[in-house]
Write a protein that holds these residues in place. Structure first.
Motif, short mmCIF file in Angstrom:
data_model
loop_
_atom_site.label_atom_id
_atom_site.label_comp_id
_atom_site.label_asym_id
_atom_site.label_seq_id
_atom_site.Cartn_x
_atom_site.Cartn_y
_atom_site.Cartn_z
N UNK A 165 0.79 -1.20 0.06
CA UNK A 165 -0.18 0.07 0.00
C UNK A 165 1.03 1.27 -0.01
N UNK A 166 2.06 1.16 0.83
CA UNK A 166 2.93 2.26 0.73
C UNK A 166 3.69 2.57 -0.29
N UNK A 167 3.98 1.51 -1.24
CA UNK A 167 4.62 1.52 -2.44
C UNK A 167 3.65 2.17 -3.52
N UNK A 168 2.39 1.89 -3.48
CA UNK A 168 1.62 2.36 -4.40
C UNK A 168 1.44 4.12 -3.97
N UNK A 169 0.95 4.16 -2.80
CA UNK A 169 0.82 5.76 -2.31
C UNK A 169 2.08 6.52 -2.87
N UNK A 170 3.45 5.94 -2.60
CA UNK A 170 4.52 6.75 -3.30
C UNK A 170 4.35 6.91 -4.57
N UNK A 171 4.03 6.15 -5.42
CA UNK A 171 4.00 6.20 -6.95
C UNK A 171 2.84 7.24 -7.12
N UNK A 182 6.80 17.95 3.50
CA UNK A 182 5.90 17.39 4.56
C UNK A 182 6.98 16.80 5.70
N UNK A 183 6.90 17.09 7.09
CA UNK A 183 7.56 16.56 8.12
C UNK A 183 7.67 15.16 8.15
N UNK A 184 6.43 14.38 7.64
CA UNK A 184 6.48 12.92 7.54
C UNK A 184 6.55 12.34 6.25
N UNK A 185 7.01 11.35 5.92
CA UNK A 185 7.16 10.76 4.43
C UNK A 185 5.79 10.08 4.19
N UNK A 186 5.72 9.30 3.17
CA UNK A 186 4.30 8.84 2.89
C UNK A 186 4.13 7.69 3.75
N UNK A 187 4.99 6.80 3.99
CA UNK A 187 5.21 5.96 4.75
C UNK A 187 4.30 6.04 6.19
N UNK A 188 4.88 7.13 6.84
CA UNK A 188 4.30 7.55 8.37
C UNK A 188 2.97 8.24 8.24
N UNK A 189 2.88 8.87 7.05
CA UNK A 189 1.52 9.43 6.88
C UNK A 189 0.23 8.48 6.89
N UNK A 190 0.72 7.43 5.90
CA UNK A 190 -0.26 6.34 5.95
C UNK A 190 -0.56 5.65 7.23
N UNK A 230 -7.62 6.66 -3.03
CA UNK A 230 -7.26 6.08 -4.69
C UNK A 230 -6.61 4.81 -4.52
N UNK A 231 -5.86 4.57 -3.45
CA UNK A 231 -5.26 3.39 -3.59
C UNK A 231 -6.39 2.04 -3.28
N UNK A 232 -7.30 2.29 -2.23
CA UNK A 232 -7.98 1.04 -1.87
C UNK A 232 -9.20 0.90 -2.77
N UNK A 233 -9.85 1.88 -3.38
CA UNK A 233 -11.19 1.93 -3.86
C UNK A 233 -11.28 0.66 -5.12
N UNK A 234 -10.12 0.54 -5.70
CA UNK A 234 -10.17 -0.30 -6.82
C UNK A 234 -10.38 -2.15 -6.27
N UNK A 235 -10.03 -2.29 -4.97
CA UNK A 235 -10.13 -3.42 -4.25
C UNK A 235 -11.80 -3.80 -4.22
N UNK A 236 -12.63 -2.77 -4.22
CA UNK A 236 -14.09 -3.00 -4.34
C UNK A 236 -14.54 -3.49 -5.75
N UNK A 237 -14.72 -4.44 -6.09
CA UNK A 237 -14.81 -5.17 -7.40
C UNK A 237 -16.10 -6.06 -7.57
N UNK A 238 -16.75 -5.60 -8.54
CA UNK A 238 -18.28 -6.35 -8.91
C UNK A 238 -17.67 -7.84 -9.67
#
Length: 432
Positions: A165-171, A182-190, A230-238
């Motif tokens: 999840x962190x890797x996708x967020x960084x991309x 930012x004072x925190x990187x993506x890893x710590x913000x997530x 944006x990262x997790x919405x594609x996990x809801x699949x019909x």
């Protein structure tokens, strides 16, 4: 004013001590004694009512207990020798203990001095495992070391999935080309955002854990909600109809045409200041202000549909029809729902069959066929309750949700449902 003391008044000497008198030195009256000035009678005085000590039952028990203890001590003294011998034994034991304690203290001093010499000698070649370079800031991520830890703090089952999840967020952040530092990187913000969703601890606690200010903590939470959406919405699949039929559990053998099982859930929120918002969010069923949304799962337990979030006043029928779930179903499919979903007409118009527990209506009890059908539907429908239970594990849905979070509530629901889909399956392998 009291009466004056007469000059010839006398006081009984029985109430005075010998030191209170002046002995006469004359030869004519050798026995004559005079009181000293400002002497107070102290002996053999009558007791006043206030001075009398009343023996209460508790004091009487204490007095008798002390008397019995004195008798026992005398008896023990007679058996084991005189009391002076016991005193000598106690003194000997005390002196031995002091000598032993002094020896231990001396040995400890020697060991401490040797340890200090060793540390001083090896200072240039050893590395302190607790050493931190200047400017180093420790965060809670330094304490999360295994899958159990990450599950407890965020609800994500494994560290590997969290890193993905962190890797996708960084991309995503890299493509958005943020100019803000930012004072925190993506890893710590997530991590911060997921901890807030899972445990719902205060921003004051989070700012201590991540070494940032309280306002920065709040800003990072609301900004990272958009990123996680944006990262997790594609996990809801019909899923397709063939995919469902190929993965049908045993409890759905009698309901092979089931495409989705739906149910709604409510969460309490703070009372809105706006009158119109109060009207829309007040739930007569719960008796307080709530928000409501509907979740749909496939027969194998995967969350496949999430509706928009409505105020507590909205009915289940309104949420179902507004969500557009019938447009996603095909003719001949079945929708399984609870008794509260009065959607027969909508399903019939769409060519979809409605599977719902039978109503008692005017009958005193269900018929045999209705009773069997009710049991079979309950066995299959229980999995939607389990899915909603996993959503409610996130404490953001347990306590009263702040009104400020309502603007992000749709995205928060998608985030939690997405994490639920990558968790352990609701139905185990033995259920297929």
């Amino acid at each position: 004013m009291g009466k004056k003391t007469p000059k010839n008044a006398v006081v009984c000497s029985f109430h005075f001590q010998d030191e209170d008198f002046i002995i006469s030195q004359t030869k004519h009256s050798p026995r004559l004694r005079r009181l000293k000035v400002n002497v107070i009678p102290l002996l053999n005085l009558p007791k006043r009512k206030l001075d009398k000590v009343i023996d209460t039952p508790t004091k009487e028990k204490i007095r008798k207990r002390s008397e019995r203890a004195q008798k026992r001590s005398k008896f023990v003294g007679g058996l084991f020798g005189a009391s002076n011998e016991l005193d000598q034994t106690q003194e000997q034991t005390s002196s031995d203990f002091e000598e032993l304690a002094n020896e231990l203290i001396d040995e400890a001093k020697v060991q401490i001095s040797n340890k200090e010499q060793i540390l001083t000698f090896d200072k240039c070649i050893q590395v302190d495992p607790l050493y931190r370079p200047p400017g180093f800031k420790s965060t809670i991520m330094d304490l999360i070391r295994n899958d159990t830890d990450i599950l407890a703090f965020t609800g994500i089952p494994t560290l590997l999935k969290f890193k993905k999840i962190v890797e996708v967020g960084e991309l995503i952040v890299l493509r958005l080309n943020y100019n803000t530092e930012f004072a925190l990187d993506v890893h710590h913000r997530i991590l911060l955002t997921l901890i807030k969703l899972k445990l719902n601890i205060s921003y004051k606690c989070l700012c201590v854990l991540f070494s940032i200010s309280k306002s920065t903590c709040s800003n990072y939470f609301y900004n990272t909600i958009d990123l996680l959406y944006l990262i997790l919405k594609p996990l809801i699949i019909w899923p397709s109809k063939n995919s469902i039929e190929n993965n049908i559990p045993r409890c759905f053998i009698n309901f092979m045409s089931t495409r989705v099982i739906v149910d709604g859930t409510e969460t309490a929120i703070e009372t809105p200041k706006c009158l119109a918002c109060r009207i829309r969010t007040y739930s007569f069923y719960k008796g307080r202000h709530t928000i409501k949304f509907m979740v749909g799962i496939s027969p194998n337990g995967l969350i496949t549909f999430v509706s928009d979030v409505f105020g507590g006043k909205a009915s289940d029928k309104h949420i179902f029809e507004t969500g557009g779930i019938l447009n996603m179903c095909e003719i001949g499919d079945s929708v399984m729902a609870d008794k509260g979903f009065l959607i027969e007409e909508s399903c019939t118009n769409a060519g979809v069959k409605l599977i719902r527990p039978p109503f008692l209506r005017k009958n005193k009890q269900l018929s045999l066929n209705d009773g069997v059908a009710n049991t079979e539907i309950a066995k299959a429908r229980v999995h939607i309750e389990r899915a909603i239970q996993r959503i409610k594990i996130y404490h953001i849905f347990k306590n009263k949700m702040p009104w400020k979070c309502i603007c992000k509530i749709d995205k928060i629901v998608y985030i939690v449902c997405g994490i639920t889909n990558i968790s352990n399956p609701i139905i185990g392998n033995d259920g297929f």
